[in-house]
Motif scaffolding. Structure first.
Motif, mmCIF file in Angstrom:
data_model
loop_
_atom_site.group_PDB
_atom_site.id
_atom_site.type_symbol
_atom_site.label_atom_id
_atom_site.label_comp_id
_atom_site.label_asym_id
_atom_site.label_seq_id
_atom_site.Cartn_x
_atom_site.Cartn_y
_atom_site.Cartn_z
ATOM 1 N N TRP A 333 0.673 -2.464 -2.616
ATOM 2 C CA TRP A 333 -0.559 -3.021 -3.189
ATOM 3 C C TRP A 333 -1.515 -1.901 -3.560
ATOM 4 N N ASP A 337 -2.919 -1.331 -7.294
ATOM 5 C CA ASP A 337 -4.363 -1.192 -7.466
ATOM 6 C C ASP A 337 -4.697 0.132 -8.167
ATOM 7 N N LYS A 340 -3.219 0.240 -11.796
ATOM 8 C CA LYS A 340 -3.386 -1.009 -12.568
ATOM 9 C C LYS A 340 -2.031 -1.481 -13.117
ATOM 10 N N LYS A 365 -7.250 -5.442 -1.757
ATOM 11 C CA LYS A 365 -6.483 -4.753 -2.805
ATOM 12 C C LYS A 365 -6.665 -5.530 -4.113
ATOM 13 N N ASP A 366 -7.016 -4.801 -5.152
ATOM 14 C CA ASP A 366 -7.202 -5.463 -6.438
ATOM 15 C C ASP A 366 -5.850 -5.584 -7.140
#
Ligand code: PRX
Length: 637
Positions: A333, A337, A340, A365-366
């Motif tokens: 993750w 992130d 991207k 986490k994005d």
């Protein structure tokens, strides 16, 4: 870049599937037409599955690296081709643009040439997941050498067997590799292998871990020194070797149900076309997206979906050196992130092991960049599918469950992200150009839906293997002799009422442990090498994380005193002979094995016992000594 062969809607999928059956030559000629050829082919396809003899784009001239690199320099020169995430997140990551990757590939191609490597020579690559692994692979392709990448987890003995089989005189390796908190002494393993392989002329060693290693005069050279030599020579270019479409591109060893691993041979034109076609269509790749395939380049998944497919498509491909659970279970993750990532392609075993840590590692986490998720290597159970969907894809990313094999070169049966529907635990539908058939034991086609059978393919596709290295008869026997005029996959399969395919697992004596193919015969041979072992039988059993675990029944002479120590010795023997990936999870000492009167081991019974289904053993009356079964049941571990 545009992809004229990209299929963007369900209607287009149906139309393409129909066209590919009615006019396969026209269909594939259109797909291949968008690649860079020095000379167009004379015939699209010659084939028979009898010998077999399969030729795609015969007479076509090309070099795959011109498609992966040169072609992109004008438009994508400054676009990242490779993003490398090191094992240790504290270490600096690396980005190589298409221009930089091109420069490094031609430079290393010149190093290979300087070291005597010529077109057609076999080069063994045994490295960790560093950018130089992709560079070495492409450099071989640049000069027409045949690469044979060996996964960094295989033992010296396995390497020696492969080197001998391919008669590879050149090796590219690293001093060592990092994987999680482990350091793997790659060069030292190579040294052990080479004790048996005196024909190896040159070992090129990249510095990675700076583990102390021995460097043999006249045989071993440092990557960095060799690069300096070509730098001082002036001409930094390395014109690509002109290859025939059917010239071999690489050999990749894989396990079968009998004997030693076989070298699956893929050729240049067909493989390139199929890897790229399947990459763009299955993942619905769009220019500019970041693709993260978590496999190792030592397996076919890494060949097709880290290196060749993505690079031919001008994609940005992430190479990750580490493991999903180090330094913690949030590593994937973090990578998603940090870069991207838009497409995450991984294996059910990784998903299951991460599920075990719960959702805490995902917090903060994005993952909003993710658009498509993919699964490969083994059947994905519904629980893992839903976890992946819910917690990683947040229910907004299609999951592609991609069924294929080392031998198929690229994805064969899979939904296409957002274009064709998904169904948990189903690979669903064939890619246009792939014609699956289910057959019964007698080779009769099972038509209709809601049926099960052995999975075969009826018509060639460009990525199909051409031979097994040095032994064409073995290729025929293994894949084309079981059923007349069909390629046999070795997998069992169910087709649901709507025509969706669900792979149910191997029907031969091949195990799938954490997505890695391992032959039971291979493990048995390794166990039998241990002093004191009289005989052994290996079967698979369901394993929560690995998918399948390895269960070994061993007859030992009566000299051993401590069962546990002996088990550890046996495990150590298997690690030495094959590699840690083939270590038995369970060992049971037995005094005999269930055999028929003709001496054949009844594996069906052993499988049932290992699975814990001792109540449904079926008919045991044909056994030479049925009492052995009771003893085995009692001693089950
Ligand atoms: O049994 C099938 C299983 O993996 C085998 C191929 O292994 P290998 O050549 O190592 O290639 C693995 C990566 C392509 C197949 O015969 N397999 C692969 N993908 C799936 C699968 N089983 C079920 N579902 C899949 N998606």
């Amino acid at each position: 870049m545009s992809y004229p062969f990209k299929i963007k809607s369900l209607e287009a999928y149906q139309a393409a599937s129909e066209k590919a059956v009615k006019d396969p030559e026209g269909f594939w000629s259109d797909v291949a037409g968008s690649f860079l050829w020095r000379k167009r082919w004379d015939t699209v396809l010659n084939w028979n599955f009898k010998e077999p003899n399969i030729e795609w784009f015969k007479g076509g001239k090309l070099n795959v690296t011109e498609n992966c690199l040169d072609r992109h320099l004008g438009t994508l020169g400054n676009t990242p081709a490779i993003i490398w995430e090191p094992n240790d997140p504290e270490e600096h990551h690396r980005v190589l643009t298409y221009r930089e990757l091109y420069n490094k590939v031609v430079q290393f191609a010149n190093v290979l040439k300087n070291n005597g490597v010529k077109k057609g020579d076999r080069v063994c690559i045994y490295m960790g997941m560093v950018p130089e692994l992709a560079i070495a692979t492409l450099a071989c392709a640049r000069i027409g050498a045949i690469h044979s990448v060996i996964f960094g987890g295989f033992s010296a003995q396995s390497i020696a067997d492969r080197l001998e089989d391919a008669h590879a005189e050149f090796i590219v390796t690293c001093d060592g590799a990092y994987r999680g908190n482990k350091e793997i002494p790659l060069k030292s393993v190579i040294d052990d292998a080479l004790v048996q392989c005196r024909f190896v002329k040159r070992v090129i060693v990249l510095t990675r871990t700076r583990t102390p290693i021995s460097m043999l005069k006249g045989r071993d050279v440092w990557w960095e020194d060799e690069i300096k030599k070509v730098e001082t020579m002036g001409n930094p270019d390395c014109p690509a070797e002109e290859m025939d479409a059917e010239d071999p591109l690489f050999i990749l060893y894989t396990s079968g149900s009998t004997g030693k691993p076989k070298g699956v041979v893929h050729t240049t034109g067909g493989y390139m076309v199929y890897a790229t076609y399947s990459f763009v269509n299955v993942f619905q790749y769009e220019q500019g997206q970041v693709h993260f395939c978590t496999a190792d380049i030592g397996w076919i998944t890494g060949h097709s979906y880290i290196v060749y497919g993505p690079l031919c498509a001008g994609a940005t491909s992430v190479i990750f050196e580490g493991v999903p659970t180090w330094p913690d279970a949030g590593r994937f993750w973090d990578v998603v992130d940090k870069y991207k990532v838009n497409i995450l392609y991984t294996a059910p075993t990784a998903i299951r092991s991460l599920m075990g840590f719960g959702t805490a590692p995902l917090v903060g986490k994005d993952l909003s960049s993710l658009k498509v998720l993919g699964s490969v290597g083994e059947p994905i159970n519904e629980e893992a599918w839903h976890w992946f969907d819910e917690h990683v894809g947040r229910k907004r990313c299609p999951i592609v469950d991609t069924w294929w094999q080392t031998e198929t070169g690229g994805i064969m049966i899979s939904n296409m992200a957002g274009v064709t529907p998904s169904k948990p635990s189903y690979a669903t539908l064939p890619l246009p150009g792939v014609q699956p058939v289910l057959v019964d034991e007698n080779g009769r086609e099972i038509e209709g839906n809601d049926v099960s059978g052995n999975l075969c393919i009826r018509f060639p596709w460009p990525g199909i293997l051409r031979t097994t290295y040095g032994d064409h008869e073995r290729c025929r026997q293994n894949y084309f002799a079981t059923y007349e005029n069909l390629y046999f996959t070795g997998d069992g399969c169910y087709r649901d009422e709507k025509g969706n395919y669900r792979i149910t697992g191997r029907v031969d004596d091949v195990l799938n442990v954490s997505g890695h193919r391992i032959g039971t015969a291979e493990v048995e041979n390794a166990i039998n090498m241990h002093a004191g072992v009289v005989e052994s039988a290996v079967v698979g059993y369901p394993h929560d994380i690995k998918g399948q675990g390895i269960y070994a029944y061993v007859i030992f002479d009566n000299t051993h005193e401590d069962d546990n120590l002996t088990k550890m010795d046996i495990i150590q023997t298997v690690s030495r002979i094959i590699g840690a990936i083939a270590k038995p999870d369970k060992i049971q000492f037995v005094s005999g094995l269930p055999k028929t009167r003709s001496g054949k081991i009844m594996r069906r019974i052993l499988r049932k016992i290992a699975e814990g289904e001792t109540g449904s053993l079926g008919d045991t009356s044909t056994l030479l000594d049925p009492s052995v079964v009771d003893e085995i049941i009692k001693g089950r571990v």
